[in-house]
Write an enzyme that holds these catalytic residues in place. Structure first.
Site, PDB file in Angstrom:
ATOM      1  N   LYS A  44       0.840  -1.204   0.000  1.00 48.77           N
ATOM      2  CA  LYS A  44       0.000   0.000   0.000  1.00 48.77           C
ATOM      3  C   LYS A  44       0.876   1.255   0.000  1.00 48.77           C
ATOM      4  CE  LYS A  44      -0.220  -0.330   5.005  1.00 48.77           C
ATOM      5  NZ  LYS A  44      -0.901  -1.002   6.110  1.00 48.77           N
ATOM      6  N   TYR A 272      15.285  30.287   9.955  1.00 49.31           N
ATOM      7  CA  TYR A 272      14.052  30.924  10.460  1.00 49.31           C
ATOM      8  C   TYR A 272      13.941  30.803  11.966  1.00 49.31           C
ATOM      9  CZ  TYR A 272      12.344  30.897   5.612  1.00 49.31           C
ATOM     10  OH  TYR A 272      12.188  31.082   4.273  1.00 49.31           O
TER      11      TYR A 272
HETATM   12  C1  LIG Z   1      -0.121  -1.962   6.677  1.00 48.25           C
HETATM   13  C2  LIG Z   1      -0.724  -3.234   7.121  1.00 48.25           C
HETATM   14  C3  LIG Z   1       0.078  -4.374   7.322  1.00 48.25           C
HETATM   15  C4  LIG Z   1       1.585  -4.359   7.216  1.00 48.25           C
HETATM   16  O1  LIG Z   1       2.137  -3.929   8.425  1.00 48.25           O
HETATM   17  P1  LIG Z   1       3.709  -3.830   8.654  1.00 48.25           P
HETATM   18  O2  LIG Z   1       3.818  -3.475  10.079  1.00 48.25           O
HETATM   19  O3  LIG Z   1       4.243  -2.763   7.764  1.00 48.25           O
HETATM   20  O4  LIG Z   1       4.278  -5.168   8.342  1.00 48.25           O
HETATM   21  C5  LIG Z   1      -0.562  -5.561   7.642  1.00 48.25           C
HETATM   22  N1  LIG Z   1      -1.909  -5.603   7.767  1.00 48.25           N
HETATM   23  C6  LIG Z   1      -2.699  -4.536   7.587  1.00 48.25           C
HETATM   24  C7  LIG Z   1      -4.178  -4.671   7.750  1.00 48.25           C
HETATM   25  C8  LIG Z   1      -2.140  -3.313   7.278  1.00 48.25           C
HETATM   26  O5  LIG Z   1      -2.928  -2.241   7.112  1.00 48.25           O
END
Ligand SMILES: *Cc1c(COP(=O)(O)O)cnc(C)c1O
Length: 384
Positions: A44, A272
């Site tokens: 994702k 800044y």
């Molecule tokens: C993002 C996600 C994962 C992966 O998690 P990691 O900690 O990056 O391995 C697994 N399951 C779901 C439902 C997620 O949203």
């Protein structure tokens, strides 16, 4: 390296993505899992900022069994790579998105009776069943049917002719720091499945563990798949991880270059808000990257960078396009010198975990914060 279209202009700030390391990581993780455990590659958010197409293509070659993405748009982009790879949408669908399940041959996550009705209608219209994974909420309080109500939803799914149960899963809330609660979530999940009469778990994807979860994964259990995001990119979910013995390597590194070097007298304030005052006559380097590239403003006066293999502290506030560092103790720094924000230079290394701590955040967010101004450069072959 495969370079993106930069029109032959030199890079000012870039990320290097080592696809050979990604492939080695996947093989190492697989080898450390119990036999027969399937691998759900979580890609994702543009594969955690690494670039979906390059990462997914490499993972397909390296033996991922299923891909998981956040939404239908990401799933469609992944499907462009080719037919046949199972894709699971982890997030909930908006009603107008339902038809893409059929168009792009996707599996959906189901948390509610309404979703079963919607997806069943899509399957009916398409003339083939829509694969679904039943998600059970065992204590995350986010997606999934509450575990005490899972049996009823399961019966509705079984009775719906145009959806096909392909998996069951849950998600842990605190796998990295709360073993007791994680065990309770596992217990709730297994108890809910036990109440689902006639469920054939060995024919389904049964998954719960993400990168942090797989440390406490019980040996004998119906779990037959893991969902891995962060770990495949070579980042341990927490420092004292049992997984440290799985010698994964970082896939991502973050680079910029020196744009200007100059001498300033002690007492000068920097950037800044004048939040830093030089305590001595100094040499500073102005880097060609700032928060518009993904160096969080929160690392102002905290982070270090590597130049000539030495650590140089960030002085004052990070600005949109530039960051100022102290190079007084690093001889010979010149305009154009490469600077490492995250990664190795010589024998020195700044890990993404250390960088994230300076920003009061976690590696997941750091990776997602590298902006689209930053080209991703792909290293594809060992040692090249
Ligand atoms: C993002 C996600 C994962 C992966 O998690 P990691 O900690 O990056 O391995 C697994 N399951 C779901 C439902 C997620 O949203």
């Amino acid at each position: 390296m495969i370079s993106p279209a930069t029109n032959n202009r030199p890079l000012r700030c870039w990320a290097e993505i080592d696809l050979a390391a990604l492939e080695r990581n996947l093989r190492l993780i697989r080898a450390s899992l119990p036999g027969g455990m399937r691998y759900v590659a979580v890609v994702k958010a543009d594969a955690y900022g690494h670039g979906l197409h390059h990462v997914a293509a490499r993972l397909m070659h390296s033996g991922a069994d299923l891909f998981a993405v956040a939404n239908v748009t990401e799933a469609a982009a992944l499907r462009e790579l080719g037919p046949g790879w199972p894709i699971l949408v982890l997030g909930p669908l908006l009603p107008e998105e339902d038809r893409f399940l059929a168009d792009y041959d996707l599996a959906a996550t189901v948390s509610s009776p309404e979703e079963v009705v919607r997806f069943n209608a899509i399957g009916q219209a398409a003339g083939r069943a829509i694969p679904i994974h039943l998600k059970i909420d065992t204590g995350m309080g986010r997606l999934g049917v509450w575990h005490e109500h899972a049996e009823r939803l399961y019966r509705q799914i079984i009775a719906a002719p145009h959806v096909l149960l392909a998996g069951v899963y849950t998600h842990f809330a605190s796998p990295d720091d709360n073993v007791v609660f994680t065990d309770e979530q596992r217990r709730r999940f297994l108890a809910a499945l036990t109440r689902c009469e006639g469920i054939k778990l060995d024919e389904l994807f049964v998954h719960a563990d993400n990168s942090a979860g797989i440390e406490s994964m019980p040996g004998a259990s119906p779990f037959n798949a893991v969902r891995i995001g962060l770990l495949q990119f070579g980042i341990l979910p927490h420092p004292n991880s049992l997984l440290a013995q799985v010698r994964t390597e970082p896939v991502f590194s973050f680079h910029t270059r020196v744009g200007l070097v100059k001498a300033l007298p002690g007492g000068t304030t920097i950037s800044y808000g004048c939040t830093h005052t030089l305590t001595r006559d100094s040499t500073v380097a102005i880097l060609c990257a700032g928060y518009a590239d993904g160096i969080p403003r929160a690392v102002s006066n905290r982070a270090q960078v590597l130049i000539h293999g030495l650590r140089c502290p960030v002085l004052g506030r990070v600005t949109m396009d530039q960051t100022i560092v102290d190079v007084t103790d690093v001889p010979g720094v010149a305009c154009g010198d490469e600077t490492v924000l995250v990664g190795r230079q010589g024998t020195a290394e700044i890990t993404i975990t250390e960088f994230s701590r300076w920003a009061d955040t976690i590696p997941w967010e750091t990776l997602c914060s590298v902006t689209k101004r930053v080209p991703r450069m792909y290293r594809t072959v060992l040692g090249v």
